[in-house]
Enzyme design. Structure first.
Site, short mmCIF file in Angstrom:
data_model
loop_
_atom_site.label_atom_id
_atom_site.label_comp_id
_atom_site.label_asym_id
_atom_site.label_seq_id
_atom_site.Cartn_x
_atom_site.Cartn_y
_atom_site.Cartn_z
CB CYS A 114 -0.64 -0.17 1.02
SG CYS A 114 -2.15 1.37 0.81
CB CYS A 121 -2.64 -0.51 8.85
SG CYS A 121 -2.84 -1.71 7.29
N GLY A 165 -4.23 -2.69 -0.01
CA GLY A 165 -4.24 -1.55 -0.57
C GLY A 165 -5.97 -0.84 -0.43
CD GLU A 166 -7.46 4.33 -0.28
OE1 GLU A 166 -8.46 4.16 1.07
OE2 GLU A 166 -9.10 3.71 -1.14
CB SER A 197 -13.15 -0.07 3.12
OG SER A 197 -12.41 0.50 4.62
CB SER A 220 -10.88 3.63 7.06
OG SER A 220 -10.89 2.43 6.75
CG LEU A 221 -13.58 9.22 9.90
CD1 LEU A 221 -13.35 10.01 8.95
CD2 LEU A 221 -15.64 9.85 11.06
CG HIS A 222 -9.27 4.82 11.82
ND1 HIS A 222 -10.19 2.96 12.16
CD2 HIS A 222 -8.93 4.22 10.62
CE1 HIS A 222 -10.39 2.83 11.55
NE2 HIS A 222 -9.21 3.10 10.55
CG ASN A 296 -7.53 -7.74 15.24
OD1 ASN A 296 -7.66 -8.55 15.95
ND2 ASN A 296 -8.19 -7.34 14.38
S1 SF4 Z 1 -5.10 2.68 3.32
FE1 SF4 Z 1 -5.41 0.64 4.36
S2 SF4 Z 1 -3.92 -0.88 3.66
FE2 SF4 Z 1 -3.24 0.88 3.21
S3 SF4 Z 1 -1.75 1.71 4.87
FE3 SF4 Z 1 -3.51 2.10 4.97
S4 SF4 Z 1 -4.94 0.94 6.40
FE4 SF4 Z 1 -3.19 -0.36 5.41
#
Ligand code: SF4
Length: 346
Positions: A114, A121, A165-166, A197, A220-222, A296
């Site tokens: 990625c 991650c 990956g994105e 996502s 994926s906001l967080h 995790n």
């Molecule tokens: S975009 Fe997804 S796969 Fe890429 S670093 Fe961020 S969480 Fe990990």
């Protein structure tokens, strides 16, 4: 010689039809070969029994069929299956089958490694080597569908693009793969059962809205506070929350679809009241659903799941503001198949 041949699955149906006409054969042969490739999953030209022997030889001379191989399959105590998948050039990506009582969900990868650098991650530690081709994404789904039928006696029901990956950084290939997955000549799955996502690439979210895609979007906001988000997802400095929010408003205005946010609550990072208030402010412009995902820890242990009091605070404050909340227990932890753990360690 082999390397100069083209991967036949890079050709559209139209291009296949044109190829057969150029060879002096009938146009509809293109449709037949397309069906062999995408619906019947043929791995060899010789399997294409309704194509003449001579024409199969012509195909052999011009093309290859690049198929992925499941290099290693691991099964978790909770039934989750992780595939390490070998691509035609030897690179490896991972995909996961997550079974629940009613569903079999495939979590698939869209890139090798990625280019983004989310601190929590495991995949971010593998540098991005290349985008996956549409057929490589499609094949991950086919492999998981087979495993679902074999081990759970049911076909795959859902797909999430949450593996390595994105996906919006490989948008065209992801779109082509979804087209094959949903087309009656491919796997015929409903696009409503597919979620892409993203970590939030504003320009591409707008493009998805313009393209009137039928699959769902999750972000994926967080964190809804720029400073915090940039510290855990450094690309937020380039695509700040204001841009993301504007793109999501655009998406909602065009699609009227509920927006799903993926969100992990970490100890000492985003577990305060201020963090929840910012999240509510960020997402209340449209019907929203927040999935609170169990985290995790990856090797260095810098990120730890917040305690249950913090989660309870999130749940009660979000619900009080009419925002749907679900808590997602993580699956496949023992085989490093859970969210954020995919890093080719198997
Ligand atoms: S975009 Fe997804 S796969 Fe890429 S670093 Fe961020 S969480 Fe990990």
């Amino acid at each position: 010689m082999e390397t100069t041949k083209k991967d036949i699955r890079a050709l559209s149906k139209e291009q296949l039809r044109e190829f057969f006409v150029a060879q002096g054969d009938k146009e509809f042969r293109g449709n037949q070969v397309y069906e062999w490739l995408w619906n019947k999953g043929a791995h060899k030209f010789e399997d294409m029994t309704n194509i003449s022997k001579d024409m199969r030889q012509v195909l052999e001379d011009y093309f290859v069929i690049n198929h992925i191989e499941v290099d290693q399959m691991q099964r978790s105590n909770d039934g989750t299956i992780k595939n390490a998948v070998r691509l035609h050039d030897g690179l490896i990506v991972e995909s996961v089958l997550i079974p629940t009582s009613r569903r079999s969900t495939a979590c698939v990868s869209s890139q090798v490694g990625c280019s983004l650098d989310c601190k929590f991650c495991a995949t971010s530690r593998l540098k991005r080597m290349r985008n996956l081709n549409p057929d490589e994404i499609f094949d991950q789904v086919v492999a998981i569908d087979k495993e679902s039928r074999l081990y759970f006696n049911r076909p795959l029901s859902n797909i999430v693009f949450m593996g390595m990956g994105e996906p919006l950084m490989n948008y065209n290939n992801v779109l082509k793969a979804i087209e094959k997955i949903t087309s009656p000549e491919g796997l015929g799955m409903s696009p409503k059962r597919i979620i892409v996502s993203t970590s939030g690439v504003p320009k591409m979210i707008k493009k998805m809205a313009d393209d009137e895609v039928k699959f769902g979007l999750a972000v994926s906001l967080h964190s809804a506070i720029d400073e915090v988000r940039t510290s855990i997802m450094p690309f937020n400095a380039t695509f700040p929350l204001a841009d993301l929010r504007e793109a999501l408003e655009y998406w909602y205005a065009k699609t009227k679809n509920t927006i799903t946010y993926e969100y992990v609550v970490w100890d000492g990072i985003n577990d305060s009241r201020k963090d929840v208030e910012a999240l509510i402010q960020f997402c209340k412009f449209a019907p929203s659903k927040v999935n609170l995902i169990e985290y995790n820890p990856i090797d260095d242990g810098q990120f730890q799941q917040a305690d249950s009091a913090a989660l309870d605070m999130y749940i009660s404050m979000l619900e009080a503001n009419n925002i749907t909340v679900t808590v997602r227990r993580s699956r496949g932890k023992d085989i490093d198949a859970a969210c954020g753990q995919l890093a080719n360690k198997s």
